[in-house]
Design an enzyme around this catalytic site. Structure first.
Site, PDB file in Angstrom:
ATOM      1  N   GLU A 200      72.404  -2.124  47.455  1.00 31.65           N
ATOM      2  CA  GLU A 200      72.208  -3.429  48.092  1.00 31.65           C
ATOM      3  C   GLU A 200      73.608  -4.015  48.347  1.00 31.65           C
ATOM      4  O   GLU A 200      73.931  -4.382  49.469  1.00 31.65           O
ATOM      5  CB  GLU A 200      71.375  -4.343  47.177  1.00 31.65           C
ATOM      6  CG  GLU A 200      71.135  -5.748  47.746  1.00 31.65           C
ATOM      7  CD  GLU A 200      70.488  -6.697  46.720  1.00 31.65           C
ATOM      8  OE1 GLU A 200      70.540  -6.410  45.498  1.00 31.65           O
ATOM      9  OE2 GLU A 200      69.951  -7.743  47.145  1.00 31.65           O
TER      10      GLU A 200
ATOM     11  N   ASP B 234      61.167  -9.304  48.188  1.00 30.26           N
ATOM     12  CA  ASP B 234      62.202  -9.492  47.155  1.00 30.26           C
ATOM     13  C   ASP B 234      62.015 -10.784  46.345  1.00 30.26           C
ATOM     14  O   ASP B 234      61.605 -10.724  45.192  1.00 30.26           O
ATOM     15  CB  ASP B 234      63.604  -9.417  47.787  1.00 30.26           C
ATOM     16  CG  ASP B 234      64.660  -8.894  46.831  1.00 30.26           C
ATOM     17  OD1 ASP B 234      64.304  -8.411  45.739  1.00 30.26           O
ATOM     18  OD2 ASP B 234      65.861  -8.951  47.181  1.00 30.26           O
TER      19      ASP B 234
HETATM   20  N1  ADE Z   1      66.861  -9.938  41.132  1.00 27.83           N
HETATM   21  C1  ADE Z   1      66.170 -10.688  41.981  1.00 27.83           C
HETATM   22  N2  ADE Z   1      66.505 -10.430  43.249  1.00 27.83           N
HETATM   23  C2  ADE Z   1      67.460  -9.475  43.199  1.00 27.83           C
HETATM   24  C3  ADE Z   1      68.198  -8.777  44.168  1.00 27.83           C
HETATM   25  N3  ADE Z   1      68.047  -9.012  45.473  1.00 27.83           N
HETATM   26  N4  ADE Z   1      69.107  -7.880  43.753  1.00 27.83           N
HETATM   27  C4  ADE Z   1      69.275  -7.651  42.445  1.00 27.83           C
HETATM   28  N5  ADE Z   1      68.601  -8.276  41.488  1.00 27.83           N
HETATM   29  C5  ADE Z   1      67.691  -9.183  41.854  1.00 27.83           C
HETATM   30 ZN    ZN Z   2      65.142  -6.967  44.223  1.00 25.38          ZN
END
Ligand code: ADE
Ligand code: ZN
Length: 339
Positions: A202, A280
């Site tokens: 990410e 998410d």
């Molecule tokens: N916890 C909640 N959302 C998250 C994300 N986008 N990346 C990592 N941890 C998270």
């Molecule tokens: Zn996440």
């Protein structure tokens, strides 16, 4: 082929979500309502306006997410936030969702592992009865809380089996420690029979995704979008059939990509990667599973058949048994477009 680029996606098109953080689903109004009931003062600066949380980068997002979850005090609160989330998903046509739950966040609120399970499981039952939606939980450790806390979370899952708590995952700050530091945790849960997923790619590049896949017993990756930066790694992920839990709205909101036109969703799909669509942390990114399907239609050109295939991919990758998957597949197959 049915549908075209300029038509809205029917709200009741069967959808599935594999990547959503329960503590990140609490709408501001519900957080305030639960906080009031529990005599808790949430910081006023947590909110931008009555329906919006205030944050401006990943770190302040994670802080806001932590603070919002501090309204919770009981199994009933866990039940209420889970039910609210499932009711929104059902309204958007979702037939199946897997939600990440964080026993560490529950513990911060004085809620035991079993109390949090009880509340979430009750919501799954109530929502299935009321809306026909199937909910399951993935117990999640938080990477920046470290491997010791992660092992405690893993042990709680293993020692307290529950039919709705079906897998294990890891979220949090990708910059903290290496996947190898969490290998004993993941190996233990996998040996106990639980399928696993982890956030990777990410905020960091393709090498970290390959590291995750080579180190941990995982069949899915949370996000994984930055694999797109290396063609050889994309081929590897496609070849191994690793499923990507892609969250386009989250990626654009958090500035991983400046716009949907820069987002690699279509590139990854065209390259043969297994891709799914997910929300998410819905209220933080002004999204939900329906909006993600809609955005995939408008921004990535996915038509109704394409989106049904996305749902099928999610069901195939779900952490449930073949019998449960077959029932969900027949719901998708029997859905008729009545545009
Ligand atoms: N916890 C909640 N959302 C998250 C994300 N986008 N990346 C990592 N941890 C998270
Ligand atoms: Zn996440």
């Amino acid at each position: 082929m049915v549908g075209n680029l300029f038509k809205m996606i029917p709200r009741n098109l069967p959808k599935a979500e594999l990547h959503c953080h329960l503590e990140g689903t609490i709408p501001p109004l519900l957080a305030k309502k639960i906080a009031k009931k529990n005599n808790i003062d949430l910081p006023p600066l947590l909110f931008k306006d009555k329906n919006t949380y205030a944050w401006n980068d990943f770190t302040s997002f994670l802080e806001a997410y932590d603070q919002a979850s501090l309204c919770l005090r009981s199994a009933q609160d866990y039940r209420d936030i889970t039910y609210e989330y499932l009711s929104i998903c059902a309204l958007e046509g979702a037939i199946y969702v897997e939600v990440f739950t964080s026993p560490d966040h529950a513990a911060e609120c004085g809620i035991s592992y079993n109390e949090h399970v009880k509340g979430v499981a009750q919501a799954f039952e109530d929502a299935e009865k009321d809306f026909g939606i199937i909910g399951r939980a993935i117990v999640t450790c938080i990477r920046h809380f470290g491997p010791e806390k992660a092992m405690t979370v893993a042990d709680s899952l293993i020692e307290n089996p529950h039919p709705y708590f079906v897998g294990f995952g890891m979220g949090g700050d990708e910059g903290y420690l290496d996947y190898a530091d969490f290998k004993p945790v993941f190996d233990k849960v996998a040996a106990a029979g639980y399928p696993c997923t982890t956030h990777a790619g990410e905020h960091f590049g393709p090498e970290t995704i390959i590291e995750a896949v080579n180190t941990l017993p995982i069949s899915r990756i949370g996000h994984g979008v930055r694999i797109s930066e290396d063609a050889k790694s994309v081929k590897e992920i496609a070849k191994q059939g690793i499923v990507l839990e892609i969250c386009p709205g989250s990626n654009v909101s958090l500035g991983i990509y400046q716009s949907y036109s820069e987002h690699p969703f279509s590139y990854l799909r065209d390259a043969g990667c297994k891709v799914t669509l997910n929300s998410d942390d819905p209220p933080f990114f002004d999204t939900n599973i329906g909006k993600e399907y809609e955005k995939a239609h408008t921004n990535f050109g996915l038509n109704i058949e394409d989106l049904l295939d996305i749902t099928r991919t999610a069901i195939d990758a779900a952490f449930i048994n073949a019998n449960e998957k077959a029932k969900l597949h027949s719901r998708i197959d029997s859905w008729k477009y009545s545009g």
